[in-house]
Design a protein around this motif. Structure first.
Motif, PDB file in Angstrom:
ATOM      1  N   SER A 133     130.343  98.925  92.832  1.00 54.64           N
ATOM      2  CA  SER A 133     129.119  99.517  91.640  1.00 54.64           C
ATOM      3  C   SER A 133     129.618 100.758  91.276  1.00 54.64           C
ATOM      4  O   SER A 133     129.060 101.334  90.311  1.00 54.64           O
ATOM      5  N   LEU A 134     130.577 101.191  91.764  1.00 55.29           N
ATOM      6  CA  LEU A 134     131.046 102.664  91.237  1.00 55.29           C
ATOM      7  C   LEU A 134     132.222 102.160  90.230  1.00 55.29           C
ATOM      8  O   LEU A 134     132.057 102.719  88.978  1.00 55.29           O
ATOM      9  N   ALA A 135     132.856 101.080  90.182  1.00 59.10           N
ATOM     10  CA  ALA A 135     133.894 100.462  89.070  1.00 59.10           C
ATOM     11  C   ALA A 135     133.222  99.924  88.252  1.00 59.10           C
ATOM     12  O   ALA A 135     133.816 100.056  87.051  1.00 59.10           O
ATOM     13  N   ALA A 136     132.377  99.129  88.596  1.00 56.40           N
ATOM     14  CA  ALA A 136     131.769  98.070  87.420  1.00 56.40           C
ATOM     15  C   ALA A 136     131.594  99.024  86.025  1.00 56.40           C
ATOM     16  O   ALA A 136     131.915  98.731  84.767  1.00 56.40           O
ATOM     17  N   PRO A 137     130.238 100.081  86.056  1.00 51.32           N
ATOM     18  CA  PRO A 137     130.226 100.771  84.823  1.00 51.32           C
ATOM     19  C   PRO A 137     131.343 101.540  84.116  1.00 51.32           C
ATOM     20  O   PRO A 137     131.531 101.452  83.001  1.00 51.32           O
ATOM     21  N   ILE A 138     132.323 102.034  85.147  1.00 50.07           N
ATOM     22  CA  ILE A 138     133.466 102.460  84.591  1.00 50.07           C
ATOM     23  C   ILE A 138     134.485 101.442  83.730  1.00 50.07           C
ATOM     24  O   ILE A 138     135.020 101.727  82.608  1.00 50.07           O
ATOM     25  N   ALA A 139     134.599 100.215  84.351  1.00 47.98           N
ATOM     26  CA  ALA A 139     135.445  99.368  83.686  1.00 47.98           C
ATOM     27  C   ALA A 139     134.744  98.920  82.430  1.00 47.98           C
ATOM     28  O   ALA A 139     135.629  98.597  81.355  1.00 47.98           O
ATOM     29  N   ILE A 140     133.532  98.568  82.402  1.00 48.98           N
ATOM     30  CA  ILE A 140     132.946  98.151  81.073  1.00 48.98           C
ATOM     31  C   ILE A 140     132.880  99.183  80.131  1.00 48.98           C
ATOM     32  O   ILE A 140     133.324  98.866  78.957  1.00 48.98           O
ATOM     33  N   ALA A 141     132.942 100.721  80.345  1.00 48.30           N
ATOM     34  CA  ALA A 141     132.795 101.441  79.590  1.00 48.30           C
ATOM     35  C   ALA A 141     134.323 101.699  78.840  1.00 48.30           C
ATOM     36  O   ALA A 141     134.479 101.696  77.724  1.00 48.30           O
ATOM     37  N   VAL A 142     135.255 101.606  79.878  1.00 46.59           N
ATOM     38  CA  VAL A 142     136.556 101.735  79.419  1.00 46.59           C
ATOM     39  C   VAL A 142     137.060 100.588  78.496  1.00 46.59           C
ATOM     40  O   VAL A 142     137.797 100.657  77.391  1.00 46.59           O
ATOM     41  N   ALA A 143     136.672  99.455  78.797  1.00 45.57           N
ATOM     42  CA  ALA A 143     137.200  98.410  77.904  1.00 45.57           C
ATOM     43  C   ALA A 143     136.474  98.448  76.638  1.00 45.57           C
ATOM     44  O   ALA A 143     136.772  98.104  75.672  1.00 45.57           O
ATOM     45  N   LEU A 144     134.917  98.990  76.829  1.00 41.68           N
ATOM     46  CA  LEU A 144     134.265  98.894  75.454  1.00 41.68           C
ATOM     47  C   LEU A 144     134.911 100.315  74.469  1.00 41.68           C
ATOM     48  O   LEU A 144     135.092  99.970  73.480  1.00 41.68           O
ATOM     49  N   ALA A 145     135.452 101.315  75.227  1.00 37.45           N
ATOM     50  CA  ALA A 145     135.968 102.359  74.607  1.00 37.45           C
ATOM     51  C   ALA A 145     137.232 101.578  73.938  1.00 37.45           C
ATOM     52  O   ALA A 145     137.652 102.026  72.717  1.00 37.45           O
ATOM     53  N   ILE A 146     137.883 100.669  74.602  1.00 42.16           N
ATOM     54  CA  ILE A 146     139.429 100.472  73.990  1.00 42.16           C
ATOM     55  C   ILE A 146     139.219  99.562  73.034  1.00 42.16           C
ATOM     56  O   ILE A 146     139.881  99.479  71.937  1.00 42.16           O
ATOM     57  N   THR A 147     138.142  98.555  73.267  1.00 44.11           N
ATOM     58  CA  THR A 147     137.894  97.705  72.190  1.00 44.11           C
ATOM     59  C   THR A 147     137.260  98.026  70.859  1.00 44.11           C
ATOM     60  O   THR A 147     137.311  97.255  69.650  1.00 44.11           O
ATOM     61  N   GLN A 148     136.094  98.738  70.928  1.00 47.81           N
ATOM     62  CA  GLN A 148     134.960  98.855  70.111  1.00 47.81           C
ATOM     63  C   GLN A 148     135.348 100.398  69.516  1.00 47.81           C
ATOM     64  O   GLN A 148     134.900 100.548  68.205  1.00 47.81           O
ATOM     65  N   TYR A 149     135.519 101.305  69.981  1.00 51.87           N
ATOM     66  CA  TYR A 149     135.650 102.702  69.604  1.00 51.87           C
ATOM     67  C   TYR A 149     137.002 103.290  69.458  1.00 51.87           C
ATOM     68  O   TYR A 149     137.105 104.203  68.352  1.00 51.87           O
ATOM     69  N   ALA A 150     138.141 102.997  69.706  1.00 56.62           N
ATOM     70  CA  ALA A 150     139.105 103.654  69.860  1.00 56.62           C
ATOM     71  C   ALA A 150     139.795 103.349  68.739  1.00 56.62           C
ATOM     72  O   ALA A 150     139.516 102.129  67.982  1.00 56.62           O
ATOM     73  N   PRO A 151     140.598 104.126  68.148  1.00 58.61           N
ATOM     74  CA  PRO A 151     141.258 103.680  66.695  1.00 58.61           C
ATOM     75  C   PRO A 151     142.291 102.977  66.979  1.00 58.61           C
ATOM     76  O   PRO A 151     143.046 102.897  68.140  1.00 58.61           O
ATOM     77  N   ARG A 152     142.594 101.966  66.237  1.00 55.31           N
ATOM     78  CA  ARG A 152     143.414 100.891  66.189  1.00 55.31           C
ATOM     79  C   ARG A 152     144.694 101.188  66.767  1.00 55.31           C
ATOM     80  O   ARG A 152     145.323 100.519  67.679  1.00 55.31           O
ATOM     81  N   ARG A 153     145.469 102.412  66.527  1.00 56.95           N
ATOM     82  CA  ARG A 153     146.489 102.763  66.816  1.00 56.95           C
ATOM     83  C   ARG A 153     146.761 103.268  68.484  1.00 56.95           C
ATOM     84  O   ARG A 153     147.751 102.856  69.096  1.00 56.95           O
ATOM     85  N   LEU A 154     145.370 103.496  68.748  1.00 57.56           N
ATOM     86  CA  LEU A 154     145.386 103.947  70.207  1.00 57.56           C
ATOM     87  C   LEU A 154     145.182 102.715  71.231  1.00 57.56           C
ATOM     88  O   LEU A 154     145.439 102.870  72.345  1.00 57.56           O
ATOM     89  N   ARG A 155     144.673 101.800  70.556  1.00 51.62           N
ATOM     90  CA  ARG A 155     144.200 100.699  71.653  1.00 51.62           C
ATOM     91  C   ARG A 155     145.188 100.173  72.410  1.00 51.62           C
ATOM     92  O   ARG A 155     145.137  99.830  73.690  1.00 51.62           O
ATOM     93  N   THR A 156     146.441  99.894  71.918  1.00 50.60           N
ATOM     94  CA  THR A 156     147.314  99.335  72.781  1.00 50.60           C
ATOM     95  C   THR A 156     147.809 100.264  73.754  1.00 50.60           C
ATOM     96  O   THR A 156     148.177  99.946  74.952  1.00 50.60           O
TER      97      THR A 156
END
Lengths: 359, 258
Positions: A133-156
């Motif tokens: 329950s601690l990890a799930a929201p963080i993991a989803i947020a992290v994955a969203l940040a990387i795939t949807q919000y981060a600039p293309r160059r930063l994603r990898t």
């Protein structure tokens, strides 16, 4: 237009096919297994069979390769089943005697096996549930940040950093948790009991060492996040761009687009990721064994007290070095319990994920 | 009123200029068709009208697009607001995954007004689905997933979803190219009725379709691959198809290229 080109393309294809079977068709008297390049020295390979249209059998090499691929795959599949059965038989045979054992023979002087196993199973489930329950929201947020919000160059780079977290050995997490995180949290816990003590979770006397079930769960969560985030990233990336465009075209903001087009599509993937993470948390031994300061046979939902339930895996690791005879049996039987727990969690996860995917 | 005026407009993807120096005025409450060979920039221009073009990384525009006199690319204009007034239907039907038929229709409305009384919602769903000629086919299964419908029904669901938010303009990017002839007919009939309330702009590769359904036609072309698309000729559909002024238009309509 397409019709004419189709016909044009048909020409050479048909031509080349007849060229292949040319020997046989042009000269019916030619021997079926003749050497087509009679003038060249025989390279020592089996003579190629003349091709007679569709009725040609596949070459021996092709068939062997096919057979090898099929058998290897089937063999690997069966190997899993055999190994699983082997582990199960080992656990059953070795653990069985402990089920009837009494207080004198069991670890921690438990009066019977179930008195020992029950609280430990609870501890495993409770710690894992907390961690998830601690990890799930963080993991989803992290994955969203990387795939949807981060600039293309930063994603990898960001993705790589998260993957690196998964590569840190659990004993390192354990050391860090014991020496840095626990003392840090020990200063936070009194504040929690003072201000959130009305919640049963934070009631009681806060631990001075910080080595509580909540600390263990936080360390576990850190270990679960990279696994779950990796799975979530995969599914988020695969969310159809057409749905996202539909959302944008309706006047959705970035977040509304994620809610409309990405998360519904990814639901079953998120659940699968969470269950992979839960599996990891249930089985994790070293970090918990190092961080947690357990009390035997304790079942409590209190998170920050100095007495804490232990987990199955950590208990086995802590007790095994000095166990002998029926004690060893009891630990193996505990392994069986953990095995069953993990199996049940996986089965449940599959069902939930399948239902979410089917909707 | 909701007349669209495009002036000196260019659009690029990075260094590639897809549309160069286009100017035309699109009449309100009429169907305007964009035709032309592949790569002539007609879809890019369409996607610039609701500012969807700029969601592609590296995409840029210059020039102006005004709707009822208001600059859609004005400094203070929120692209999200633009898209709420300029609806769009895509080449492939794209109902939202996991949402029911009803929720798909309401998706756009719920973005704006989070609280919607059930009676009002029911009414809006029925009105929108009727306007999209889909109501009779789905009224008994509004709770079913939108993706359970056939391709043609999904496309009409997407039209219902777009008009549920009552946009001023409806953009359609080859809305029938993924559909069978019967579904295409259903959508074409629908466009004839949508014309009464909306400014409709449609990109199509099907010249018979442009001739059947549109009031005005704009023909775009390019000088070759990787060359920007330009507006060649624009006028009433009957003129474009019977007496085109440009030789390129005549050649394209006669099927001599493209």
């Amino acid at each position: 237009m397409s019709l004419t080109t189709d016909r044009l393309e048909m020409g050479p294809v048909a031509g080349s096919a007849s060229a292949h079977s040319g020997t046989a068709l042009a000269d019916p008297s030619a021997p079926l297994s003749g050497v087509p390049y009679a003038g060249l020295p025989d390279p020592g390979l089996p003579a190629p069979r003349p091709r007679i249209g569709l009725a040609t059998r596949r070459s021996r090499r092709d068939r062997l390769a096919e057979l090898a691929a099929q058998k290897t795959a089937a063999g690997a599949g069966w190997a899993i089943v055999v190994i699983l059965a082997g582990v199960l038989v080992f656990l059953l045979v070795q653990g069985w005697p402990a089920l009837a054992a009494g207080a004198d023979d069991l670890p921690a002087h438990a009066s019977d096996f179930w008195t020992l196993a029950g609280p430990l199973a609870f501890g495993s489930l409770w710690a894992s549930a907390l961690a998830l329950s601690l990890a799930a929201p963080i993991a989803i947020a992290v994955a969203l940040a990387i795939t949807q919000y981060a600039p293309r160059r930063l994603r990898t780079a960001l993705g790589g950093a998260i993957d690196l977290l998964a590569a840190v050995p659990s004993v390192v997490y354990g050391l860090w948790g014991l020496m840095t995180v626990a003392p840090l949290l020990a200063r936070v816990y009194p504040w929690l009991t003072a201000h959130l003590g009305w919640l049963p979770f934070f009631a009681g006397q806060p631990s001075a060492s910080g080595r509580t079930i909540l600390t263990a769960a936080i360390i576990l969560a850190l270990m679960v996040v990279p696994i779950m985030a990796a799975v979530c990233r995969e599914v988020f990336v695969r969310a159809p761009a057409s749905s996202a465009e539909a959302a944008y075209a309706l006047g959705a903001t970035r977040w509304e687009t994620i809610r409309l087009a990405v998360l519904p599509f990814a639901r079953s993937g998120i659940i699968s990721g969470a269950m992979l993470g839960l599996g990891r948390a249930l089985g994790e031994t070293m970090a918990v064994a190092m961080v947690l300061s357990p009390t035997p046979f304790l079942v409590t939902f209190h998170l920050v007290e100095s007495s804490n339930p232990n987990t199955v895996a950590a208990f086995i690791a802590q007790t095994f070095p000095e166990a002998h005879g029926l004690e060893t049996s009891a630990l193996i039987a505990l392994g069986l319990i953990l095995f069953a727990l993990t199996f049940a969690v996986n089965a449940a996860a599959r069902r939930v994920a399948a239902r979410a995917a089917g909707k | 009123m909701s007349e669209l005026a495009i002036t000196g407009f260019s659009a690029s993807y990075g260094s590639f200029r897809a549309v160069a120096d286009v100017g035309l005025t699109i009449a309100a409450r009429a169907v305007t068709a964009f035709i032309g060979p592949s790569g002539c920039g007609k879809s890019t221009l369409l996607r610039s009208i609701n500012r969807l073009h700029e969601t592609v990384p590296g995409a840029t525009v210059s020039g102006t697009v005004t709707l009822g006199g208001e600059d859609l690319y004005g400094r203070a204009v929120d692209p999200v607001e633009v898209r709420r007034r300029v609806g769009m239907v895509f080449q492939r039907p794209n109902p939202f995954p996991g949402l029911s038929i009803r929720d798909n229709v309401l998706a756009g409305v719920k973005l704006r007004r989070h609280r919607l009384a059930k009676a009002a919602a029911d009414n809006l769903v029925e009105v929108s689905l009727r306007a999209a000629n889909l109501w009779d086919e789905v009224k008994d299964r509004l709770g079913k997933s939108g993706t359970s419908l056939s391709g043609g029904q999904q496309q009409r669901l997407c039209i219902a979803r777009a008009i549920a938010v009552e946009p001023a303009v409806l953009l359609m990017d080859e809305p029938c190219s993924a559909l069978d002839p019967l579904s295409t007919l259903a959508i074409e009939d629908l466009m004839a009725s949508l014309r009464q309330d909306y400014t409709v702009v449609i990109v199509t590769h099907n010249m018979q379709q442009a001739a059947r359904i549109s009031d005005a036609t704009a023909f775009f072309s390019t000088d070759g691959p990787r060359q920007p698309g330009r507006l060649i000729e624009y006028g009433p559909t009957t003129t474009i198809f019977s007496r085109p002024a440009e030789q390129a238009t005549a050649d394209y309509i006669a099927g001599r290229f493209g």
